[in-house]
Every structure is written in structure tokens, then in C-alpha cells.
Design a protein around this motif. Structure first.
Motif, PDB file in Angstrom:
ATOM      1  N   LEU A 282       0.818  -1.260  -0.102  1.00  0.00           N
ATOM      2  CA  LEU A 282      -0.297  -0.201   0.041  1.00  0.00           C
ATOM      3  C   LEU A 282       1.033   1.125  -0.016  1.00  0.00           C
ATOM      4  CD1 LEU A 282      -2.901  -0.877   2.590  1.00  0.00           C
ATOM      5  CD2 LEU A 282      -3.064  -0.696   0.104  1.00  0.00           C
ATOM      6  N   LEU A 283       2.004   1.286   0.906  1.00  0.00           N
ATOM      7  CA  LEU A 283       2.866   2.239   0.508  1.00  0.00           C
ATOM      8  C   LEU A 283       3.452   2.513  -0.761  1.00  0.00           C
ATOM      9  CD1 LEU A 283       4.600   1.903   4.279  1.00  0.00           C
ATOM     10  CD2 LEU A 283       3.075   3.892   3.106  1.00  0.00           C
ATOM     11  N   GLY A 284       3.779   1.193  -1.419  1.00  0.00           N
ATOM     12  CA  GLY A 284       4.054   1.193  -2.690  1.00  0.00           C
ATOM     13  C   GLY A 284       2.992   2.166  -3.689  1.00  0.00           C
ATOM     14  N   VAL A 285       1.898   1.808  -3.344  1.00  0.00           N
ATOM     15  CA  VAL A 285       0.754   2.411  -4.245  1.00  0.00           C
ATOM     16  C   VAL A 285       0.945   4.081  -3.997  1.00  0.00           C
ATOM     17  CG1 VAL A 285      -1.888   2.768  -4.438  1.00  0.00           C
ATOM     18  CG2 VAL A 285      -0.704   0.568  -4.113  1.00  0.00           C
ATOM     19  N   VAL A 286       1.213   4.471  -2.652  1.00  0.00           N
ATOM     20  CA  VAL A 286       1.459   5.983  -2.356  1.00  0.00           C
ATOM     21  C   VAL A 286       2.572   6.270  -2.824  1.00  0.00           C
ATOM     22  CG1 VAL A 286       1.516   7.709  -0.613  1.00  0.00           C
ATOM     23  CG2 VAL A 286       0.235   5.885  -0.109  1.00  0.00           C
ATOM     24  N   ALA A 287       3.560   5.742  -3.203  1.00  0.00           N
ATOM     25  CA  ALA A 287       4.706   6.054  -3.886  1.00  0.00           C
ATOM     26  C   ALA A 287       4.595   6.120  -5.204  1.00  0.00           C
ATOM     27  CB  ALA A 287       5.901   5.058  -3.485  1.00  0.00           C
ATOM     28  N   ALA A 288       3.649   5.638  -5.825  1.00  0.00           N
ATOM     29  CA  ALA A 288       3.414   5.621  -7.311  1.00  0.00           C
ATOM     30  C   ALA A 288       2.664   6.733  -7.715  1.00  0.00           C
ATOM     31  CB  ALA A 288       2.687   4.295  -7.676  1.00  0.00           C
ATOM     32  N   PHE A 289       1.886   7.385  -6.698  1.00  0.00           N
ATOM     33  CA  PHE A 289       0.884   8.646  -6.931  1.00  0.00           C
ATOM     34  C   PHE A 289       1.692   9.719  -7.709  1.00  0.00           C
ATOM     35  CE2 PHE A 289      -2.676   7.923  -3.877  1.00  0.00           C
ATOM     36  CZ  PHE A 289      -3.096   7.109  -4.594  1.00  0.00           C
ATOM     37  N   PRO A 290       3.047  10.285  -7.353  1.00  0.00           N
ATOM     38  CA  PRO A 290       3.897  11.167  -7.945  1.00  0.00           C
ATOM     39  C   PRO A 290       3.868  10.664  -9.439  1.00  0.00           C
ATOM     40  CG  PRO A 290       5.011  10.647  -5.927  1.00  0.00           C
ATOM     41  CD  PRO A 290       3.820   9.634  -6.150  1.00  0.00           C
ATOM     42  N   LEU A 291       3.683   9.605  -9.971  1.00  0.00           N
ATOM     43  CA  LEU A 291       3.965   9.326 -11.380  1.00  0.00           C
ATOM     44  C   LEU A 291       2.557   9.756 -12.115  1.00  0.00           C
ATOM     45  CD1 LEU A 291       5.487   5.516 -10.759  1.00  0.00           C
ATOM     46  CD2 LEU A 291       6.703   7.729 -11.469  1.00  0.00           C
ATOM     47  N   LEU A 292       1.638   9.686 -11.429  1.00  0.00           N
ATOM     48  CA  LEU A 292       0.407  10.085 -12.111  1.00  0.00           C
ATOM     49  C   LEU A 292       0.392  11.392 -12.846  1.00  0.00           C
ATOM     50  CD1 LEU A 292      -2.270   9.352  -9.294  1.00  0.00           C
ATOM     51  CD2 LEU A 292      -1.594   7.957 -11.392  1.00  0.00           C
ATOM     52  N   PRO A 293       0.168  11.492 -14.173  1.00  0.00           N
ATOM     53  CA  PRO A 293       0.337  12.826 -14.878  1.00  0.00           C
ATOM     54  C   PRO A 293      -0.574  14.007 -14.402  1.00  0.00           C
ATOM     55  CG  PRO A 293      -0.855  11.206 -16.197  1.00  0.00           C
ATOM     56  CD  PRO A 293      -0.323  10.444 -15.122  1.00  0.00           C
ATOM     57  N   LYS A 294      -1.802  13.686 -14.004  1.00  0.00           N
ATOM     58  CA  LYS A 294      -2.650  14.709 -12.894  1.00  0.00           C
ATOM     59  C   LYS A 294      -3.399  13.942 -11.863  1.00  0.00           C
ATOM     60  CE  LYS A 294      -3.809  16.931 -17.484  1.00  0.00           C
ATOM     61  NZ  LYS A 294      -4.650  17.459 -18.434  1.00  0.00           N
ATOM     62  N   LEU A 295      -3.734  14.468 -11.134  1.00  0.00           N
ATOM     63  CA  LEU A 295      -4.369  13.971  -9.891  1.00  0.00           C
ATOM     64  C   LEU A 295      -6.000  14.431 -10.112  1.00  0.00           C
ATOM     65  CD1 LEU A 295      -2.297  14.705  -6.685  1.00  0.00           C
ATOM     66  CD2 LEU A 295      -2.308  12.574  -8.076  1.00  0.00           C
ATOM     67  N   ASN A 296      -6.600  13.722 -11.018  1.00  0.00           N
ATOM     68  CA  ASN A 296      -8.003  13.817 -11.088  1.00  0.00           C
ATOM     69  C   ASN A 296      -8.874  12.655 -11.260  1.00  0.00           C
ATOM     70  OD1 ASN A 296      -7.183  12.599 -13.751  1.00  0.00           O
ATOM     71  ND2 ASN A 296      -7.191  14.618 -14.941  1.00  0.00           N
ATOM     72  N   GLU A 297     -10.111  12.464 -11.687  1.00  0.00           N
ATOM     73  CA  GLU A 297     -10.940  11.556 -11.887  1.00  0.00           C
ATOM     74  C   GLU A 297     -10.356  10.315 -12.794  1.00  0.00           C
ATOM     75  OE1 GLU A 297     -15.492  10.235 -12.380  1.00  0.00           O
ATOM     76  OE2 GLU A 297     -14.976  12.333 -12.700  1.00  0.00           O
ATOM     77  N   GLU A 298      -9.775  10.792 -13.922  1.00  0.00           N
ATOM     78  CA  GLU A 298      -9.153  10.050 -14.597  1.00  0.00           C
ATOM     79  C   GLU A 298      -8.325   8.902 -14.193  1.00  0.00           C
ATOM     80  OE1 GLU A 298      -6.584   9.799 -18.992  1.00  0.00           O
ATOM     81  OE2 GLU A 298      -7.222  11.742 -18.032  1.00  0.00           O
ATOM     82  N   THR A 299      -7.500   9.385 -13.376  1.00  0.00           N
ATOM     83  CA  THR A 299      -6.401   8.706 -12.823  1.00  0.00           C
ATOM     84  C   THR A 299      -6.771   7.890 -11.457  1.00  0.00           C
ATOM     85  OG1 THR A 299      -5.346  10.536 -11.756  1.00  0.00           O
ATOM     86  CG2 THR A 299      -4.501  10.078 -13.958  1.00  0.00           C
ATOM     87  N   LEU A 300      -7.253   9.047 -10.594  1.00  0.00           N
ATOM     88  CA  LEU A 300      -7.532   8.327  -9.160  1.00  0.00           C
ATOM     89  C   LEU A 300      -8.811   7.451  -9.299  1.00  0.00           C
ATOM     90  CD1 LEU A 300      -6.919  11.779  -7.159  1.00  0.00           C
ATOM     91  CD2 LEU A 300      -5.534   9.565  -7.256  1.00  0.00           C
ATOM     92  N   THR A 301      -9.674   7.603 -10.183  1.00  0.00           N
ATOM     93  CA  THR A 301     -10.852   6.847 -10.205  1.00  0.00           C
ATOM     94  C   THR A 301     -10.675   5.638 -11.278  1.00  0.00           C
ATOM     95  OG1 THR A 301     -12.295   8.277  -9.174  1.00  0.00           O
ATOM     96  CG2 THR A 301     -13.303   6.530 -10.486  1.00  0.00           C
TER      97      THR A 301
END
Length: 448
Positions: free
Chosen positions: A272-291
Motif C-alpha cells: 500500500l505504501l508502494g501505491v502511495v509512492a506511485a502517486f507522483p507518477l500520475l500525470p494529473k491527480l483527477n478523476e481519470e487517474t484516481l478513479t
């Protein structure tokens, strides 16, 4: 008769999935009912054991699979997996991608369970396959066999630690680790050879799927993730699990610091911490990526969860038939002397592994059974006891097939059919086991 029933149950899974095209989830459940009922197990116990096996495996690996799949989707869609593939190929060389995966597997599985490690690294092996233009099956087998070798031979993985403890080699754990690292080398190498010579000829639908190439990733995202950010979601869980394993072996288990390390090193928390560490890789923090991306990863994880859990049901049913107790009653200790004695734990562990699926269970039960034999045979000291652990581990990898959760993890994440996985993964683990026991016997003749 019991062994025959178990064999028929295994063949039913293969026939149903390969010839009748029945989904592996249904095939495993139906075979579980067949083995339970045919072995004379009370009907209500059949249902209870299927539920127990299904639930216990989901308890231990369910969230790990989901979190690992989330990481994989983010790594793939953000371009991080391509960055990792580029780095690994640059170090090892583009002509040896399978060797790169074997080496990575050999290292990673020392502190991490091979199931979890394969899930964590699955996106890397797929992107490497695409980048190097080799089949995904060959990369999957290379990774799986590299992971498998150290998983059953090298502490601090629980199986080898338990085996060392059961035969009285706890004080020689350092020797067990060193010898395990040495013995795991030929086991890993034979898996690599099998992946190159045999598995490379197996094509799966994933090989023909259109994937985003490196240039398109750069075009879509503007700039590739840094090497540090790309590897962090994979490296962080591995490091945390390794630290947690060490903390479980040394230090005061009641101290707050030790408990924090073990908490962070539990596979669920680490992933789960690995998932958190992957968040900076997301191009945008929006519905498309987070959902959207996360939702897609849950869809990808669902069939893997169900098939793996059904494999847990099958393994539990076989275990509860009493096949383990039957093997315990066999007096094999008087059949061999000298280095040939190593064949005794090897045969017992191989029979248990093949029958009930769990390498850890085979390591634990076999080491318990052979412990009294060691006293009678006069086997003591660091190197002899370490080589006995290696012999048990050799059997515990012989062979991985439909009642082994790792078999289904490898099969599903690599896109192989059951018949393809038997040719690629099962045969590879058979060769690994045979290679390991032969190499262990050679070491015995040299050093004992």
C-alpha cells in the motif's frame, strides 16, 4: 488410492481448462469437490475446507494482489515501466533480457514471498519483454524461476528458516544463508535456460496486444519519469519487507521500534505504501487517474484473485485428505547412507509439494519428519545441516502446478493457458529441483 484420486483431480483441472475451455476458477472448485468427496471426506467438511482454503489465501495475499496490480497499472500508463526497462536493459544488455529478470528475481525473493514479488515485478517483466522484443512467457518464467530459487533456499524467507529451526540449525543460520545463495545460482540458471530455450517459443495474447511504445509515452506525457521515481514504487515495498523480515529475527519483539518495523514490513502495508509512492507518477491527480486507472486495476485484479483463491481451496482439500500423514508413516530413513541420505528429504518434500501445493508447508513438514533421522545418521554441524536444508528446499520446488497459488499468479500475470504453463513453468520447476538436489549432493561429497 488416495494418490490416484489426487492425480485424477489434477488431471481434471488440466483437461477442463485446456480441452473443454472451462474457466480455471470453476475447474479448480469442481476438482476440489471431486477430491474431497472421492477421498471419503465428510460432505460438510468438504464445504468447510473449500471455504477455509479460499478465505485463508485471500486473507494472506488478497490485498497484496490488488495493491500490486494498482502499482502495475500506474507504472505502465505513466511510462515508468518503460523507464525501468530501459535502465535494466542498459545494465545487463539488450541481448539478455531474460537473464536480467532471472537476476532480479534471485535478489528480490530473498526477503519477499515469490507470489508478492512476481506481482510487484509483473509490469517490469512485461515492459522489458516489449522493449526487448521477446515473448512475455519467457520473461515470466525467467522471473518466476529466479524468485523460486531463493524463496525455498535462502533465509529470511519463512520456509528455509522454519526448516533450519526444525532440524536444529538455528545457530548456523548464517551458514544456511551463504550455502543457500550458492545453491540457488544453478537453480536460477537452469530456469533462465528453460525460459530462453522453451518458454521463448510460447506466445500468448498479450504478445500481440498493442502497447504504447517509448516514443509515444514521451509524446503523451511530455517527459519520462525519473529513474528514482520509476523504481521507488517497486523498491520501497521490497526494502520494507526485507527490513521487517530482519526485525522479526533480531531485536526485542516487544519494543515499539521493532513492532513499527514489522508493521511497515508486512506485505499489505509495504504494498500500500508502494501505491502511495506511485502517486507522483500520475500525470494529473483527477478523476481519470484516481478513479479510472485505479478502477481498471481492480478489474484486472479480480480474475487473478478468484483463480488464486480457488487454487487455495484445492490445496486445502488435498492437505485435509491426510496425504501428509501418510507420507509421515513411511520409514525412508534407512534407505540411504552418506550423500544418498539427502534423497530422503528431497523425495518427501517433493511428494508433499506436488500433492498439496505449498512450498512452505513442504519445507516445514519434511524438516520435522527428517529431524529424528539426522540424529540416527549422525548428521550434525553447520555445513551438513545446511545441506540438509538445501535438500528439503530442492524437493519443495518440485513441482509447481495447479494446486500451487504461485502457479496461478505466474499463469495469470503472464497470460499463459494451463497447458502452456505446464510446459513452461511446471517443467522449469522440475528441472530446478533436480538440478538443486544434484548440486547439493556434490557439495556434500566435497565438504562433508
Amino acid at each position: 488410492m488416495l494418490f490416484l484420486i489426487i492425480l485424477i483431480g489434477v488431471l481434471l483441472v488440466v483437461f477442463a481448462t485446456a480441452k473443454l475451455k472451462v474457466h480455471p476458477f470453476l475447474a479448480l472448485l469442481l476438482s476440489s469437490f471431486f477430491v474431497g468427496i472421492a477421498s471419503g471426506m465428510p460432505l460438510l467438511d468438504v464445504v468447510k475446507n473449500i471455504n477455509t482454503g479460499f478465505g485463508s489465501l485471500m486473507t494472506s495475499i488478497g490485498i497484496v494482489i490488488v495493491a500490486g496490480t494498482m502499482i502495475g497499472v500506474i507504472l505502465e500508463r505513466s511510462g515508468a515501466a518503460f523507464r525501468m526497462a530501459e535502465v535494466v536493459l542498459r545494465i545487463v544488455g539488450p541481448k539478455h533480457p531474460q537473464l536480467a529478470m532471472s537476476i532480479i528475481g534471485y535478489i528480490v525473493s530473498i526477503p519477499v514471498f515469490c507470489d508478492s514479488a512476481f506481482i510487484i515485478l509483473s509490469s517490469l517483466q512485461k515492459s522489458l519483454a516489449k522493449r526487448a522484443k521477446v515473448t512475455i512467457a519467457s520473461m515470466g518464467v525467467a522471473l518466476a524461476t529466479g524468485l523460486y530459487a531463493t524463496h525455498v533456499l535462502v533465509p529470511p524467507t519463512p520456509g528455509p528458516i522454519a526448516a533450519a529451526g526444525n532440524i536444529g540449525a538455528t545457530d548456523y543460520l548464517g551458514t544456511v544463508i551463504v550455502i543457500g545463495l550458492i545453491v540457488a545460482i544453478p537453480a536460477t540458471f537452469v530456469g533462465y535456460l528453460w525460459s530462453v530455450k522453451v518458454a521463448s517459443k510460447i506466445r500468448v495474447p498479450l504478445d500481440d496486444e498493442e502497447t504504447i511504445d517509448y516514443d509515444e509515452v514521451v509524446k503523451n506525457f511530455g517527459k519520462m519519469p525519473s529513474t528514482f521515481n520509476a523504481f521507488l514504487p517497486i523498491v520501497l515495498p521490497i526494502v520494507l519487507i526485507g527490513i521487517g523480515s530482519i526485525a522479526a529475527l533480531v531485536g526485542d519483539p516487544e519494543s515499539t521500534f521493532n513492532m513499527i518495523l514489522r508493521f511497515l514490513g508486512s506485505p499489505i502495508v509495504a504494498l500500500l505504501l508502494g501505491v502511495v509512492a506511485a502517486f507522483p507518477l500520475l500525470p494529473k491527480l483527477n478523476e481519470e487517474t484516481l478513479t479510472g486507472w485505479i478502477g481498471d486495476s481492480l478489474k484486472d485484479a479480480a480474475p487473478i484473485l478468484l483463480i488464486t483463491a480457488a487454487g487455495g481451496s484445492f490445496g486445502t482439500i488435498i492437505k485435509e485428505t491426510g496425504v501428509g500423514e501418510m507420507l509421515q508413516q513411511m520409514d525412508l530413513g534407512s534407505l540411504a547412507q552418506g550423500s544418498l541420505f539427502l534423497l530422503v528429504p528431497f523425495i518427501i518434500a517433493a511428494a508433499l509439494k506436488t500433492a498439496q501445493g505449498s512450498s512452505t508447508t513442504a519445507l516445514v513438514i519434511t524438516s520435522t519428519l527428517v529431524a529424528p533421522m539426522l540424529v540416527t545418521a549422525g548428521i550434525e554441524g553447520a555445513i551438513p545441516l545446511a545441506l540438509v536444508v538445501m535438500a528439503v528446499g530442492a524437493g519443495a520446488m518440485t513441482v509447481s502446478h495447479v494446486n500451487d497459488s504461485f502457479f496461478w499468479v505466474v499463469t495469470q500475470y503472464s497470460g499463459m493457458e494451463v497447458t502452456q504453463a505446464y510446459k513452461a513453468q511446471t517443467m522449469a520447476t522440475l528441472l530446478q529441483g533436480l538440478t538443486t538436489i544434484v548440486f547439493t549432493m556434490i557439495l556434500w561429497m566435497i565438504f562433508v
